[in-house]
Write a protein that holds these residues in place. Structure first.
Motif, short mmCIF file in Angstrom:
data_model
loop_
_atom_site.label_atom_id
_atom_site.label_comp_id
_atom_site.label_asym_id
_atom_site.label_seq_id
_atom_site.Cartn_x
_atom_site.Cartn_y
_atom_site.Cartn_z
N GLN A 11 0.86 -1.20 -0.11
CA GLN A 11 -0.07 -0.10 0.03
C GLN A 11 1.03 1.41 0.02
N ARG A 12 0.74 2.09 -1.17
CA ARG A 12 1.54 3.24 -1.30
C ARG A 12 1.10 4.24 -0.12
N GLY A 13 2.33 4.93 0.53
CA GLY A 13 2.28 5.95 1.39
C GLY A 13 1.57 5.71 2.86
N ALA A 14 1.32 4.18 3.11
CA ALA A 14 0.78 3.77 4.27
C ALA A 14 1.61 3.73 5.36
N TRP A 15 1.20 3.89 6.58
CA TRP A 15 2.02 3.63 7.77
C TRP A 15 1.37 2.74 8.48
N GLY A 16 2.25 2.07 9.48
CA GLY A 16 1.56 1.00 10.48
C GLY A 16 2.25 0.80 11.77
N TYR A 17 1.53 0.15 12.61
CA TYR A 17 2.24 -0.03 14.02
C TYR A 17 3.03 -1.27 13.78
N VAL A 18 4.20 -1.18 14.91
CA VAL A 18 4.94 -2.38 14.94
C VAL A 18 4.32 -3.08 16.23
N ALA A 19 4.02 -4.58 15.75
CA ALA A 19 3.79 -5.23 17.12
C ALA A 19 4.49 -5.28 17.92
N SER A 25 13.79 -3.09 15.72
CA SER A 25 15.17 -2.99 16.03
C SER A 25 15.53 -4.48 16.34
N GLN A 26 14.75 -5.05 17.03
CA GLN A 26 14.83 -6.54 17.64
C GLN A 26 14.93 -7.32 16.18
N ALA A 27 13.86 -7.09 15.42
CA ALA A 27 13.73 -8.06 14.24
C ALA A 27 14.99 -7.91 13.21
#
Length: 356
Positions: free
Chosen positions: A51-59, A66-68
């Motif tokens: 999805q262009r320009g989308a933002w998301g939360y990191v579970a 950083s851990q990933a």
């Protein structure tokens, strides 16, 4: 100007002001500041899961990202030394970077060194000055790192209940609880006024507030029925008028102003607060090594972008010290959780490594 871009496409003032926040986010600038239109476009770069320009939360919170990355690196054989502060970059007789010395005296030898720290820390604190061209050092010293951001993390015992969209029966989260909520953004003039106050050394009386409730999508962040509220607020000067420091009284007074504003939109919010953590620009600098508290390491103004980031002739991730590379927000193309600077720097470093 972002105002001109938004006027071309939209009529609604609240919508224009809400979108204009992306032109000034993390920047000591107003929607009327020339060049801030670029910052608006910078924030819709790229895509998320197609999805262009989308933002998301990191579970699991931002630290989980950083851990990933750390786990992926470790799987490829990387050794990660956390909580080991770097004292300085080690240089050979030929002036090449040969690794880093840690503050406990340990030396970590390597053929290449990549720095994710800000250009200010990398070149003004960790690299011997005599190894750098004088004009380069001067340029790094002159980088505009002003930041208006005070971040407030809040623990609440119930979901905020907004007058404009009252909560469902039983307090179940609604769609608006799952995205970014913008307050004090009824019109762009309000944003400009908030900016003007900060330029005179006063925290905004009606701060621009971006409110997120990540625990709605990621319930593991808070106990059942409780929530975590993340407040990204501006404008706050690094030094208050008259040279006053950000002491406990000043920090709490500003946080109270922010909470009073939220209360006007969501009555009962203040009573729901169990705890809060206030991070002013000096706090962000001290804790996270962000110069001036700037989340982008340097302002995203046109004179500090593209070929000029972090300095003219050094926008290609290489530095005046052979074998030392920049890979953080202070490098091209700038800040944001997108990893572009790191990816590009890795490719340049790999190209040089193959030649060694």
């Amino acid at each position: 100007l972002p105002g001109q871009v938004l006027d071309q496409w939209f009529e609604s003032e609240p919508l224009k002001a809400t979108l204009a926040t992306d032109a000034v986010i993390g920047a000591m600038a107003s929607p009327h500041t020339p060049g801030s239109g670029y910052v608006l476009l910078h924030h819709v770069m790229g895509q998320l899961e197609g999805q262009r320009g989308a933002w998301g939360y990191v579970a699991g919170g931002m630290g989980a990202l950083s851990q990933a990355i750390a786990c992926a690196a470790a799987a490829q054989g990387a050794h990660i030394l956390a909580k080991k502060a770097v004292s300085h970059v080690l240089l050979g007789k030929d002036g090449r970077a040969q690794g880093v010395a840690l503050q406990d005296g340990t030396e970590v030898r390597s053929k290449l060194v990549l720095s994710n720290a800000s250009p200010q820390i990398t070149f003004l604190e960790l690299t011997p000055k005599e190894q750098l061209p004088k004009d380069f050092v001067q340029r790094i010293k002159q980088v505009d790192t002003r930041s208006p951001v005070t971040k407030i993390n809040v623990a609440v015992d119930r979901l905020p209940n907004f007058l404009a969209a009252p909560n469902a029966h039983g307090g179940q989260p609604l769609p608006h609880h799952q995205c970014s909520i913008h307050l004090n953004c009824e019109d762009t003039h309000l944003l400009h006024q908030a900016f003007t106050e900060a330029t005179h050394g006063h925290p905004s009386s009606r701060p621009m507030i971006e409110l997120c409730i990540p625990s709605v999508l990621d319930p593991g962040l808070a106990p059942k029925g409780c929530h975590v509220v993340s407040l990204f607020t501006q404008y706050t000067p690094f030094v208050l008028a008259g040279g006053r420091p950000w002491d406990e009284q000043a920090r709490n007074a500003y946080a109270d102003t922010v909470f009073d504003c939220i209360e006007a939109y969501a009555p009962g919010f203040k009573a729901s607060v169990i705890g809060r953590d206030i991070l002013t620009p000096p706090d962000l600098e001290r804790i996270f090594g962000l110069p001036g508290g700037n989340i982008f390491h340097a302002g995203m103004s046109l004179d500090q972008l593209y070929f000029a980031r972090p300095a003219p002739s050094y926008s290609g991730y290489r530095s005046p010290v052979p074998g030392l590379y920049m890979c953080g927000s202070g490098a091209h193309p700038g800040g944001g959780v997108m990893g572009a600077a790191g990816r590009n720097a890795a490719q340049v470093a790999l190209e040089d490594f193959r030649r060694l």
